[in-house]
Design a protein around this motif. Structure first.
Motif, PDB file in Angstrom:
ATOM      1  N   UNK A  28       0.829  -1.210   0.000  1.00 58.78           N
ATOM      2  CA  UNK A  28       0.000   0.000   0.000  1.00 58.78           C
ATOM      3  C   UNK A  28       0.860   1.256   0.000  1.00 58.78           C
ATOM      4  N   UNK A  29       1.876   1.289   0.869  1.00 59.80           N
ATOM      5  CA  UNK A  29       2.723   2.475   0.967  1.00 59.80           C
ATOM      6  C   UNK A  29       3.546   2.683  -0.298  1.00 59.80           C
ATOM      7  N   UNK A  30       3.994   1.604  -0.914  1.00 55.87           N
ATOM      8  CA  UNK A  30       4.738   1.725  -2.178  1.00 55.87           C
ATOM      9  C   UNK A  30       3.837   2.313  -3.260  1.00 55.87           C
ATOM     10  N   UNK A  31       2.580   1.842  -3.333  1.00 52.03           N
ATOM     11  CA  UNK A  31       1.654   2.361  -4.333  1.00 52.03           C
ATOM     12  C   UNK A  31       1.303   3.819  -4.067  1.00 52.03           C
ATOM     13  N   UNK A  32       1.112   4.171  -2.805  1.00 48.31           N
ATOM     14  CA  UNK A  32       0.819   5.569  -2.476  1.00 48.31           C
ATOM     15  C   UNK A  32       1.979   6.471  -2.878  1.00 48.31           C
ATOM     16  N   UNK A  33       3.211   6.036  -2.565  1.00 55.21           N
ATOM     17  CA  UNK A  33       4.401   6.812  -2.939  1.00 55.21           C
ATOM     18  C   UNK A  33       4.514   6.925  -4.456  1.00 55.21           C
ATOM     19  N   UNK A  34       4.228   5.847  -5.164  1.00 58.46           N
ATOM     20  CA  UNK A  34       4.299   5.858  -6.619  1.00 58.46           C
ATOM     21  C   UNK A  34       3.276   6.823  -7.213  1.00 58.46           C
ATOM     22  N   UNK A  35       2.075   6.831  -6.668  1.00 62.09           N
ATOM     23  CA  UNK A  35       1.038   7.746  -7.150  1.00 62.09           C
ATOM     24  C   UNK A  35       1.466   9.199  -6.938  1.00 62.09           C
ATOM     25  N   UNK A  36       1.990   9.498  -5.752  1.00 68.14           N
ATOM     26  CA  UNK A  36       2.412  10.873  -5.454  1.00 68.14           C
ATOM     27  C   UNK A  36       3.558  11.313  -6.369  1.00 68.14           C
ATOM     28  N   UNK A  37       4.526  10.429  -6.583  1.00 69.23           N
ATOM     29  CA  UNK A  37       5.638  10.757  -7.481  1.00 69.23           C
ATOM     30  C   UNK A  37       5.128  10.984  -8.898  1.00 69.23           C
ATOM     31  N   UNK A  66       3.460   3.515 -15.433  1.00 69.54           N
ATOM     32  CA  UNK A  66       2.432   2.820 -16.208  1.00 69.54           C
ATOM     33  C   UNK A  66       2.645   1.309 -16.149  1.00 69.54           C
ATOM     34  N   UNK A  67       3.898   0.877 -16.227  1.00 69.08           N
ATOM     35  CA  UNK A  67       4.182  -0.561 -16.147  1.00 69.08           C
ATOM     36  C   UNK A  67       3.728  -1.127 -14.801  1.00 69.08           C
ATOM     37  N   UNK A  68       4.080  -0.430 -13.726  1.00 68.44           N
ATOM     38  CA  UNK A  68       3.707  -0.915 -12.391  1.00 68.44           C
ATOM     39  C   UNK A  68       2.196  -0.852 -12.180  1.00 68.44           C
ATOM     40  N   UNK A  69       1.559   0.226 -12.646  1.00 75.30           N
ATOM     41  CA  UNK A  69       0.102   0.326 -12.517  1.00 75.30           C
ATOM     42  C   UNK A  69      -0.595  -0.736 -13.356  1.00 75.30           C
ATOM     43  N   UNK A  70      -0.008  -1.082 -14.501  1.00 77.02           N
ATOM     44  CA  UNK A  70      -0.589  -2.132 -15.341  1.00 77.02           C
ATOM     45  C   UNK A  70      -0.494  -3.487 -14.650  1.00 77.02           C
ATOM     46  N   UNK A  71       0.658  -3.753 -14.051  1.00 75.25           N
ATOM     47  CA  UNK A  71       0.817  -5.011 -13.302  1.00 75.25           C
ATOM     48  C   UNK A  71      -0.169  -5.065 -12.145  1.00 75.25           C
ATOM     49  N   UNK A  72      -0.314  -3.942 -11.438  1.00 76.05           N
ATOM     50  CA  UNK A  72      -1.262  -3.903 -10.315  1.00 76.05           C
ATOM     51  C   UNK A  72      -2.682  -4.176 -10.801  1.00 76.05           C
ATOM     52  N   UNK A  73      -3.075  -3.521 -11.909  1.00 75.07           N
ATOM     53  CA  UNK A  73      -4.429  -3.704 -12.438  1.00 75.07           C
ATOM     54  C   UNK A  73      -4.657  -5.154 -12.858  1.00 75.07           C
ATOM     55  N   UNK A  74      -3.669  -5.736 -13.530  1.00 68.98           N
ATOM     56  CA  UNK A  74      -3.803  -7.130 -13.970  1.00 68.98           C
ATOM     57  C   UNK A  74      -3.927  -8.074 -12.776  1.00 68.98           C
ATOM     58  N   UNK A  75      -3.132  -7.839 -11.728  1.00 69.33           N
ATOM     59  CA  UNK A  75      -3.204  -8.699 -10.545  1.00 69.33           C
ATOM     60  C   UNK A  75      -4.538  -8.540  -9.821  1.00 69.33           C
ATOM     61  N   UNK A  76      -5.059  -7.306  -9.777  1.00 69.70           N
ATOM     62  CA  UNK A  76      -6.353  -7.094  -9.119  1.00 69.70           C
ATOM     63  C   UNK A  76      -7.475  -7.800  -9.880  1.00 69.70           C
ATOM     64  N   UNK A  77      -7.434  -7.739 -11.203  1.00 68.83           N
ATOM     65  CA  UNK A  77      -8.443  -8.435 -11.997  1.00 68.83           C
ATOM     66  C   UNK A  77      -8.302  -9.939 -11.817  1.00 68.83           C
ATOM     67  N   UNK A  78      -7.057 -10.421 -11.858  1.00 66.99           N
ATOM     68  CA  UNK A  78      -6.801 -11.858 -11.714  1.00 66.99           C
ATOM     69  C   UNK A  78      -7.266 -12.377 -10.352  1.00 66.99           C
TER      70      UNK A  78
END
Length: 324
Positions: A28-37, A66-78
């Motif tokens: 969660x914290x990694x994703x929050x930091x990534x979004x802010x950056x 975009x690559x990391x957000x795409x991986x996150x989206x794919x894992x959430x769907x999966x």
């Protein structure tokens, strides 16, 4: 435990798997930091001095994000197929892909998709899609997934949607009435400023909201009197949505406190709080997004009341035994 279930527990911070709690928090914290950056980089791209010097680095941040957000989206769907159904018989009988499609239609999943879609469209479609880059700002809404305060606000807006719609309808109606009146009052004195009723809507809006930019002001005596009346009415009318939201938000927070109290009372039924009880109470506190100090105060008060009730209950038989 399957890979699908493990991904679901980590991505959603599921309470069913305590062993993944630490990993879920790190994620969660990694994703929050990534979004802010990413949002900061998007904003800096609009500064010419920064964009000219750091264009490569900013573009690299965009690609990595975009690559990391795409991986996150794919894992959430999966992993969405592993979501608990909680007695939903219709969802139980749905196939894996139907469950995933159900998740993909959810608001947060759509936000996740819109956060990455402009990048791929700009890469694979050969025409100007700069307007779609505006959707990159939706990435900041991804933080709402990790902020329970924002989730509470969304719940408040959803619960009070009918009241808010009624209040906004009244505001729009009053704005049109104000624009119509000021048009007929000021049109002859200022035909270039109040040229039409639609043009007068701007004055009505900024006056009702008490912003008053000063680009359109009445000059006639009647217009000034009417403008003062509209300003006073605006204070009253535009306070309606704020009052509705604040009242409902307070009710939601009180409901969370009541649920936390019920959890503590249930744990105190046997007269003591075990380590398991404390872990469960702490987990409930985190889920309800209650302040730690406030939660501890509630626990101490309930423990005190429980002890007083026990002592009072034990003294009654003793006093009756010595009664003449």
């Amino acid at each position: 435990m399957s890979l699908q279930t493990t991904c679901y527990n980590i991505l959603t911070a599921s309470s069913d798997a305590r062993e993944h709690k630490a990993m879920s928090k790190v994620f969660d914290w990694v994703l929050i930091l990534l979004v802010l950056i990413n949002v900061a980089a998007m904003m800096l791209e609009t500064v010419p001095q920064v964009a000219n010097v750091w264009s490569y680095e900013l573009h690299l941040i965009e690609i990595v994000s975009v690559i990391l957000f795409t991986i996150e989206y794919a894992l959430r769907v999966y992993s969405s197929a592993a979501a608990p159904v909680h007695g939903n018989t219709e969802l139980v009988h749905k196939s894996v892909w139907k469950r995933r499609w159900q998740y993909m239609k959810s608001p947060m999943a759509i936000i996740d998709l819109m956060a990455i879609l402009p990048f791929y469209l700009s890469v694979f479609i050969a025409f100007d899609l700069r307007i779609l880059r505006v959707f990159r700002v939706l990435r900041i809404l991804k933080i709402g997934r990790y902020s329970r305060s924002m989730q509470t606000l969304v719940t408040v807006i959803r619960n009070e949607s009918h009241s808010l719609l009624a209040a906004i309808s009244v505001l729009l109606l009053f704005t049109v009435i104000a624009a119509t009146c000021i048009y007929y009052i000021e049109h002859h004195a200022q035909p270039e400023v109040f040229s039409s009723i639609p043009a007068s809507l701007w004055w009505a809006l900024v006056t009702l909201t008490t912003v008053g930019y000063g680009d359109a002001v009445p000059v006639t005596a009647l217009g000034k009197i009417f403008g003062g009346f509209i300003t006073i009415m605006g204070i009253c009318f535009y306070a309606l949505p704020a009052g509705i939201l604040s009242s409902s938000y307070t009710s939601q927070m009180q409901l969370k406190r009541d649920r936390f109290k019920d959890t503590v009372r249930t744990a105190l039924d046997d007269g003591m709080l075990s380590a398991h009880d404390m872990h469960h109470i702490e987990r409930v506190r985190e889920l309800l997004d209650l302040d730690e100090e406030e939660a501890h105060l509630i626990m101490r008060l309930l423990q005190h009341h429980h002890k007083v009730a026990e002592n009072t209950g034990s003294d009654e038989p003793h006093s009756n035994h010595h009664a003449p």
